[in-house]
Design an enzyme around this catalytic site. Sequence first.
Site, mmCIF file in Angstrom:
data_model
loop_
_atom_site.group_PDB
_atom_site.id
_atom_site.type_symbol
_atom_site.label_atom_id
_atom_site.label_comp_id
_atom_site.label_asym_id
_atom_site.label_seq_id
_atom_site.Cartn_x
_atom_site.Cartn_y
_atom_site.Cartn_z
ATOM 1 N N CYS A 170 50.708 41.905 40.685
ATOM 2 C CA CYS A 170 51.716 42.618 39.905
ATOM 3 C C CYS A 170 53.122 42.302 40.396
ATOM 4 C CB CYS A 170 51.451 44.116 39.947
ATOM 5 S SG CYS A 170 51.230 44.762 41.613
ATOM 6 N N GLU A 225 51.554 52.596 39.287
ATOM 7 C CA GLU A 225 52.086 51.293 39.706
ATOM 8 C C GLU A 225 51.604 50.301 38.665
ATOM 9 O OE1 GLU A 225 52.230 47.807 40.504
ATOM 10 O OE2 GLU A 225 50.780 48.074 42.122
#
Length: 458
Positions: A265, A231
């Site tokens: 993120c 990720e």
Amino acid sequence: MSMITTINPATETAIQSYDIMSEKEATDRLEACHAAFLEWRELTHQERAPYLVKIGQTLRDNADELAALMTSETGKLLSDGHVEIELCAAICDYTAQNGPEMLADEERKQGLNGKRGVVSYQPLGVIYSIQPWNFPLYQPIRVLAGNLMAGNGCVLKHASICTGSGLRLRELCIEAGLPDDLFQVIVIDHDTSDKLIAHPKVRGVTMTGSDGAGRHVGAVAAKALKKTVLELGSNDAYLVLEDADIETAVKFSVMGRLYNNGQTCVSAKRFIVTDKVYDAFVDAFVTQMKDITMGDPTDKDTQLGPLSSQSQFDTVKEQVDASVAKGARILCGGEEPDRTGAYYPATVLVDLTPGMPAYDDEIFGPVASVIRARDDEDAIRLANESRYGLGGGIFSKDEERALKLARDHFDTGMIRINSFGAADPNMPFGGVKNSGYGREHGGFGMKEFVNVKSIFLS
């Protein structure tokens, strides 16, 4: 023996020092985790569930202490820390409630002869988890919860700046009743980490971090034939379409850019605004960004705390300065405040073009990149031009049309329509392109590191 020292980014004072473990110490922890796994795997899914419920409750019971610890190590607002802890507990509860059914054996008919078949989701062993500092509890928990339910053990290498949070999480898991060795936290350097990835008792590797780090970890793991879930970063686009409600768009754009001090993120980073509403959006957006209260992250009135470290401050400053040098304009912020701590103000950049960090890359801080699009079609094109594809958003009064654009045309993993949010236990989390691969949450994370076993009966 070398050490790491955690630093409070708001005060620039040292918090605590920790010895870096030798390769043997780290390997011993890994071996102990594997031994604990051999016992843990014997439990049924139903027997594992109560451990997760207890971990979630223990996190809630210690929320004040944990939020204060995360704030001291990373500068996140105390209020954001409390939200993070509740999310962790919710993930534990969701996994306990849904895991037994999602991971249960499946009865199937063999297609060629119609005889009985069974699909079983069996644990693999020790999963090695490499996690960043921006969510010191959530990042490890989202890996730990799913893998404990699947029957795996977990070894965590946390970011050095939040070492205390990682170690405290393990203590609380043990306090909640988890077997001592099933979840290990190791304090190691990158060279030792690479050696652990190759260790035969590591059966899978999951990492959250930058795309550069993801390439490295993915390559080391691939060489050892280990499955990975990555990720990675992103420069998520939030599209303000021609029919957008400007008040809604501005409200969630400010929230989406500044959440967790701009260090998420999946936060809003690029704002792609159609020509028709560009001026109205920019005027209102800049007004609200200028009004943001930056200050002590422990103060309840603070809306924006410091960046996580001086190093992170330097990176953000360099990216903004490089973008301005290439022709970007600052509409607010962009000035280094005269104060102690890694504080960077809420900043809005316009006149952005390819080749600028603020256009091409991820700025992990409270800096908004506003890009003008001709129309809705052009906005989607600009959004998809990015090498990243983690999250994104669409602002439009026509929800069904926005849903169709999101589903059929937006090349990214997660899309918010007329809202902002970071994660939900019941919805898959992950991205495409340079934002990585694999999914967490929504039941998907429980099946990333299992042996999907086909059993053919005669």
